[in-house]
Design an enzyme around this catalytic site. Structure first.
Site, mmCIF file in Angstrom:
data_model
loop_
_atom_site.group_PDB
_atom_site.id
_atom_site.type_symbol
_atom_site.label_atom_id
_atom_site.label_comp_id
_atom_site.label_asym_id
_atom_site.label_seq_id
_atom_site.Cartn_x
_atom_site.Cartn_y
_atom_site.Cartn_z
ATOM 1 N N GLU A 328 -42.592 -90.910 33.457
ATOM 2 C CA GLU A 328 -42.713 -92.455 33.317
ATOM 3 C C GLU A 328 -43.999 -93.013 32.612
ATOM 4 O O GLU A 328 -44.699 -93.861 32.794
ATOM 5 C CB GLU A 328 -42.782 -92.979 34.822
ATOM 6 C CG GLU A 328 -41.625 -92.422 35.844
ATOM 7 C CD GLU A 328 -41.983 -93.012 37.187
ATOM 8 O OE1 GLU A 328 -41.167 -93.488 37.819
ATOM 9 O OE2 GLU A 328 -43.125 -92.885 37.803
ATOM 10 N N CYS A 412 -41.444 -99.754 43.778
ATOM 11 C CA CYS A 412 -42.482 -100.481 43.399
ATOM 12 C C CYS A 412 -42.514 -101.760 42.813
ATOM 13 O O CYS A 412 -42.974 -102.671 42.723
ATOM 14 C CB CYS A 412 -43.672 -99.517 42.705
ATOM 15 S SG CYS A 412 -42.503 -98.652 41.405
#
Length: 818
Positions: A328, A412
């Site tokens: 990520e 998130c």
């Protein structure tokens, strides 16, 4: 009860605040950002692009995320931790943070639109949060309620603070602190703030130079601590934030976490953006706060280096950040693949806010140029037009596998984008002394409380579709002299981005024009702004006209995925081609010649009204087994990138070939392409997609891998519609030596299916395991309805495959049957 302080210098995520609760005296830190952003509560949006998006955020997104926190068990986790509900913790161990971000978003909503029912809902939710807090202030719901066999127990750690690299204890508290400040500022209520202060005091008792010397794996608490400092004036919180930043990259008896968590060297020595993108950008935001509050020149120099690295080598044309999905995060310099681009929505939020902080430190318009690129493209794509579905990654190319989701197991992004959007008006205006900055263009009415007087600025514009912007000023004290700095975007000055990473293919000679009270105004551009210094009177009008031709954008030559390609941009908007707008539904086979004329057109009927780009490309199609290419003229319509994926799954591309060598012709009818792929794990569709790898470690296209399974026996399989005569295969192995944990296999073997039974092929010529090439194996011809490769991975490593070709008797180019 400690006294609380709140002044206009206090920041939310960026630099804008809401109304000040009654009671405590206003207080401003002795040092802070030299430029002050106009609070988003002081900017009232008029009808237009952003008003519609913020209303959707209020009316749809905030109720949606609060509801999802309930139905997914996130709220129940607090009840369980408080002993008010039976059961164990459910979900990912950092899910507490989604509750806090949702509370923050809802609090911002209350600042702009009072809603007694929403306020009551927050009161109820905050009571559940407070009930879960332990007497000494510790608050982390998995710690109390996770089952003995909880699958993430190792990440949480056996006791408090024991696994900070992965536990997210401090990360969650950072979001608690941000939510608490927002809720207090929105309502004047201390209910959540008292919870936050109790937790912060515990952290301060545990961590510090003469206490526990450790840092969180995921940065965020530093931002929250700064906000607590601003609202309380308690310097312990600022010192603790600085401690967590200073301690990164310094062992002091602990094992460093490495580049993934930016813990490989002290922050003041870092000069390249590495690791997990959101962690890095949250850290850079906190470092900017430290520069503002403590005037730390070493931090400032480090931020300059890191910003230059990202904008010069690691930013997508959409403003997206993070090329590598495996962690990520950031890839190598110029590693910017399109199909597998990660570009997490949370990273876009953080990147926008960091750029705003950099502007507040410097007054340089280049940071707003980048912020605007992120805002209209890589960030806004993360939420649907109805506000109820979301992207986690935001790729720049799709092969039809992408769609927004109502929620995620790791959620998130939805509450992050919700809390950000309310703050967009607070990014538009700023002031310093007698200087008034106009940064972003949106229909609005702003109250700018400058040092000597208050100025009301009314902005009328249809931006981003039109470049005509009109400002009407109403100074409180007419006749006084002050300076208006009106941003002239880089794209209007023939500068695609403030680096050589992207450039416009052609130069536009038409210059932005400026009028003051109907008269042409000769201006100079200083650090990205037209400077207008004069005596101002009520009703003075400034008009800016920004030409908006369609622009072709090209990349730095080291961006391998974009060689021979072009992207389209008009104003701040980056465009893409999507399947419904191209005959046949394919886009990656198109070639857009440089000489092809492009025309902009407004479509009121699409996505609430958008500007589209029309043109004609050349489509390439493989039509026979010898690889002959057919060419045809294909009209197309390009739409803003942020609006893609609203009409179903299909192909999409931001970067279009400008020469045939960069296009991907529609696939040839090979044996492998017509087969149905399957595998023991991974994405089997990558096996026969005819996307040629540049080398074995190429991550720019899809590939099949079995990570994290190591040393295992795996298989891939082709099923044919009808019995097919085959005599050879070629396999291109995936091997990311030096990057990850995939290697060429220890061994492999080929089988064919006969009467439902798998049998090894006879007389194979050898099973090659070389990297960076196709490994060819011939065998006695068979007629079969299926082939299977059985792979034995090396010990302690996994295996993977880029492409698997199949041949009949004889071979022709590209694996096509004779």
């Amino acid at each position: 009860m400690r006294a609380l302080r709140l002044g206009l210098a206090c920041l939310f995520m960026g630099a804008s605040i809401g109304p000040q609760p009654s009671g405590p005296l206003a207080w401003t830190p002795p040092a802070d950002y030299p430029i002050v952003a106009v609070p988003f509560t002081e900017v009232r949006l008029g009808s237009g692009f952003w008003q519609a998006r913020l209303e959707t955020n209020r009316a749809a997104t905030v109720p949606h995320i609060l509801r999802q926190c309930e139905v997914t068990g996130r709220v129940d986790n607090f009840l369980k931790a408080a002993g008010k509900m039976e059961g164990h913790f459910e979900g990912w161990w950092f899910n507490d943070s989604d509750i806090y971000k949702s509370v923050e978003a809802a609090s911002y909503s209350l600042m702009l639109h009072p809603d007694p029912e929403l306020e009551r809902q927050l009161d109820d939710l905050i009571a559940k949060i407070a009930a879960a807090q332990e007497p000494d202030g510790y608050l982390f719901t998995p710690r109390r309620t996770m089952a003995p066999n909880y699958r993430f127990a190792a990440s949480v750690g056996p006791e408090r603070w024991s696994r900070l690299e992965s536990s997210h204890e401090l990360y969650c508290l950072g979001h608690l602190f941000e939510a608490a400040v927002a809720h207090y500022q929105a309502t004047g209520k201390r209910s959540l703030l008292e919870v936050a202060l109790k937790s912060a005091d515990l952290v301060d008792r545990v961590f510090g130079p003469d206490k526990k010397r450790a840092v969180p794996g995921h940065q965020e608490i530093e931002i929250g601590l700064v906000k607590l400092y601003r609202v309380t004036g308690d310097e312990r919180y600022l010192r603790l934030a600085k401690f967590f930043l200073d301690e990164r990259g310094r062992a002091h008896g602990r094992r460093l976490y490495g580049t993934y968590s930016q813990d490989h060297k002290p922050v003041v020595e870092q000069d390249e953006a590495v690791g997990h993108a959101v962690r890095a950008l949250y850290m850079y935001m906190a470092m900017a706060d430290v520069v503002a509050l403590l005037r730390d020149p070493a931090y400032a120099r480090a931020l300059d280096r890191l910003w230059a690295d990202i904008v010069g080598r690691k930013m997508y044309v959409t403003g997206g950040i993070g090329a590598a999905g495996g962690h990520e995060g950031f890839g190598a310099p110029y590693e910017l693949p399109n199909l597998v681009a990660y570009c997490e929505t949370c990273a876009a939020v953080a990147f926008a806010l960091w750029n705003h902080r950099m502007f507040l430190l410097s007054g340089d318009g280049k940071y707003i140029d980048v912020l605007e690129r992120v805002l209209y493209n890589g960030l806004l794509s993360g939420v649907s037009l109805d506000g109820r579905t979301f992207f986690y990654p935001n790729p720049l190319e799709s092969d039809g596998r992408h769609a927004r989701s109502p929620w995620f197991a790791v959620a998130c992004c939805p509450p992050n984008v919700a809390r950000f959007l309310f703050q967009v008006p607070g990014l538009a205006y700023a002031h310093q002394g007698d200087r008034l900055y106009v940064n972003l263009f949106m229909a609005s009415r702003a109250i700018v409380r400058m040092a000597a007087q208050t100025v009301v600025v009314t902005q009328d514009t249809a931006y981003p579709w039109r470049g005509d912007v009109t400002l009407t000023l109403e100074p409180e004290r007419p006749g006084r002299t002050f300076t208006v700095l009106l941003r002239i975007p880089g794209w209007a000055r023939n500068e695609a981005v403030p680096s050589d990473l992207y450039r416009f293919a052609e130069t536009v000679r038409e210059r932005p024009t400026l009028w003051v009270n109907g008269r042409p105004f000769a201006y100079t551009v200083q650090r990205g702004y037209a400077v207008i210094r004069r005596q101002w009177h009520k009703g003075d009008v400034v008009r800016l006209v920004l030409p908006m031709p369609v622009r072709r954008v090209v990349s730095h030559p080291q961006v391998a995925d974009n060689v021979g390609k072009v992207a389209l941009q008009r104003g701040p908007i980056v465009y893409c081609l999507e399947w419904p707008d191209v005959h046949g539904g394919n886009v990656v086979h198109l070639v857009l010649p440089d000489a092809e004329r492009l025309q902009a057109e407004f479509r009121e009927d699409l996505f609430g009204g958008i500007q589209v780009i029309r043109g004609t490309a050349v489509g390439l199609r493989c039509v026979d087994t010898e690889g002959k290419i057919q060419r045809e003229r294909v009209p197309f319509m390009a739409i803003p990138y942020y609006a893609w994926a609203h009409r179903g799954r299909g192909e999409m591309a931001v970067w279009l070939a400008r020469v045939e060598s960069a296009a991907r012709p529609l696939p040839c009818p090979t044996i492998a392409f017509r087969a149905k792929p399957s595998a023991s794990g991974g994405d089997a569709r990558a096996l026969n997609d005819q996307r040629e790898p540049r080398h074995s470690a190429d991550r720019s296209n899809r590939y099949l891998h079995w990570w994290p399974r190591k040393g295992t026996t795996e298989w891939v399989q082709y099923d044919f519609d009808a019995p097919t005569r085959v005599s050879a295969v070629e396999v291109y192995w995936y091997d990311d030596t030096g990057i990850g944990e995939c290697r060429v296999p220890k061994s492999w073997q080929l089988f064919y299916r006969e009467n439902g039974e798998w049998k090894p092929v006879r007389n194979p010529s050898g099973y090659g395991r070389e990297k960076d090439r196709y490994n060819r194996t011939t065998f006695d011809p068979v007629i079969t309805d299926g082939l299977r490769i059985v792979v034995q991975a090396q010990e302690n490593f996994c295996a993977g495959i880029h492409e698997w070709r199949v041949y009949g008797e004889g071979k022709s180019v590209g694996g096509r049957p004779r």
